[in-house]
Design an enzyme around this catalytic site. Sequence first.
Site, PDB file in Angstrom:
ATOM      1  N   LYS A  92       0.840  -1.199   0.000  1.00 41.08           N
ATOM      2  CA  LYS A  92       0.000   0.000   0.000  1.00 41.08           C
ATOM      3  C   LYS A  92       0.874   1.248   0.000  1.00 41.08           C
ATOM      4  O   LYS A  92       0.620   2.202  -0.741  1.00 41.08           O
ATOM      5  CB  LYS A  92      -0.927  -0.001   1.228  1.00 41.08           C
ATOM      6  CG  LYS A  92      -2.026  -1.055   1.150  1.00 41.08           C
ATOM      7  CD  LYS A  92      -2.805  -1.204   2.463  1.00 41.08           C
ATOM      8  CE  LYS A  92      -3.835  -2.327   2.338  1.00 41.08           C
ATOM      9  NZ  LYS A  92      -4.611  -2.559   3.570  1.00 41.08           N
ATOM     10  N   GLN A 132      -4.391  -1.148   9.661  1.00 40.19           N
ATOM     11  CA  GLN A 132      -4.408  -2.500   9.091  1.00 40.19           C
ATOM     12  C   GLN A 132      -5.022  -3.485  10.081  1.00 40.19           C
ATOM     13  O   GLN A 132      -4.680  -3.487  11.266  1.00 40.19           O
ATOM     14  CB  GLN A 132      -2.974  -2.915   8.718  1.00 40.19           C
ATOM     15  CG  GLN A 132      -2.863  -4.250   7.999  1.00 40.19           C
ATOM     16  CD  GLN A 132      -3.489  -4.252   6.609  1.00 40.19           C
ATOM     17  OE1 GLN A 132      -3.607  -3.207   5.961  1.00 40.19           O
ATOM     18  NE2 GLN A 132      -3.919  -5.407   6.155  1.00 40.19           N
ATOM     19  N   ASP A 149     -10.747   3.291   4.374  1.00 47.24           N
ATOM     20  CA  ASP A 149     -11.205   1.892   4.344  1.00 47.24           C
ATOM     21  C   ASP A 149     -12.729   1.804   4.212  1.00 47.24           C
ATOM     22  O   ASP A 149     -13.264   0.743   3.885  1.00 47.24           O
ATOM     23  CB  ASP A 149     -10.819   1.189   5.649  1.00 47.24           C
ATOM     24  CG  ASP A 149      -9.604   0.295   5.511  1.00 47.24           C
ATOM     25  OD1 ASP A 149      -9.397  -0.247   4.410  1.00 47.24           O
ATOM     26  OD2 ASP A 149      -8.887   0.132   6.515  1.00 47.24           O
TER      27      ASP A 149
HETATM   28  N1  GUN Z   1      -7.043  -6.540   6.363  1.00 46.71           N
HETATM   29  C1  GUN Z   1      -7.497  -7.272   5.314  1.00 46.71           C
HETATM   30  N2  GUN Z   1      -8.131  -6.490   4.421  1.00 46.71           N
HETATM   31  C2  GUN Z   1      -8.097  -5.240   4.918  1.00 46.71           C
HETATM   32  C3  GUN Z   1      -8.579  -3.991   4.437  1.00 46.71           C
HETATM   33  O1  GUN Z   1      -9.196  -3.871   3.376  1.00 46.71           O
HETATM   34  N3  GUN Z   1      -8.311  -2.914   5.228  1.00 46.71           N
HETATM   35  C4  GUN Z   1      -7.640  -3.026   6.408  1.00 46.71           C
HETATM   36  N4  GUN Z   1      -7.448  -1.924   7.126  1.00 46.71           N
HETATM   37  N5  GUN Z   1      -7.184  -4.168   6.879  1.00 46.71           N
HETATM   38  C5  GUN Z   1      -7.412  -5.270   6.131  1.00 46.71           C
END
Ligand code: GUN
Length: 280
Positions: free
Chosen positions: A50, A94, A117
Amino acid sequence: MTAQIIDGKAVAVELRATVAARVAALGYSPGLTVILVGDDPASAVYVRSKDRAAREAGINAQTIRLPADAPEARLLGEIARLNADPDVDGILVQLPLPRHIDTDRVVEAIDPQKDVDGFHPLNVGALANGRPALVPCTPSGVMKLLRHTGVKLTGARALVLGRSSIVGRPLAHLLLAADATITVAHSRTNDIAAECRRAEILIAATGRPEMVRGDWISPGATVIDVGINRLPDGRLVGDVHYEECRQRAGAITPVPGGVGPMTIACLLENTVEAAIRRRR
Ligand code: GUN
């Protein structure tokens, strides 16, 4: 029949280029901060991807790494600081978080305008009401892949396999907003195979490796595989048995190279959207 392979990697490259062009036209660099708590190896890989993708698009990305035993108050303190920072447009914590931290409390602490998110209850509610604000990245990526294939969504029978807050539920709302006819199936559904056989569009997000078998697929159906599972022999597979299902599907996403790359591209798009709306 052999299915059209939906090249998520190529669609994601295109979207990332579009985002980079939008960033270049802004005259400032949108800020994205990702917070990683602990040292889960899969999460560390995602966070690095990311961060790198954001920088490549001209986004001012930074990652905050906290130890696995960091108190919840420390994380909430970081979020409060980022909420107040005018240069930060997007905040992403995350998941999953260590067990001693209350995930709901953390998500609700994020400024909804910076919630790239789309997990904050205000954004979840807006989506459920058909007035989407910031939309969760993976479901948004799935919708873009569906639109890319050209499959007709209006009136189509769409099956969402899985009811997670991150994928299944928001996806059901997005498909409904696109005028599809939605079924959500899950671990307690009576006959999952029968539900699948009725679907013109099937989206698998169960986290169960190769659960969807070839004879569950209606001939010509569009199959989107959100799963990414590492088998004991090291192979990476989706929730769909790819070799079987591609013999019957009209179009299908591979794993890897399907939905995965779209998730990150949509995060970059959300960051630009959040920046534009908040700074307006
Ligand atoms: N863990 C797995 N998928 C995601 C996501 O789309 N966002 C976040 N913050 N954590 C994740």
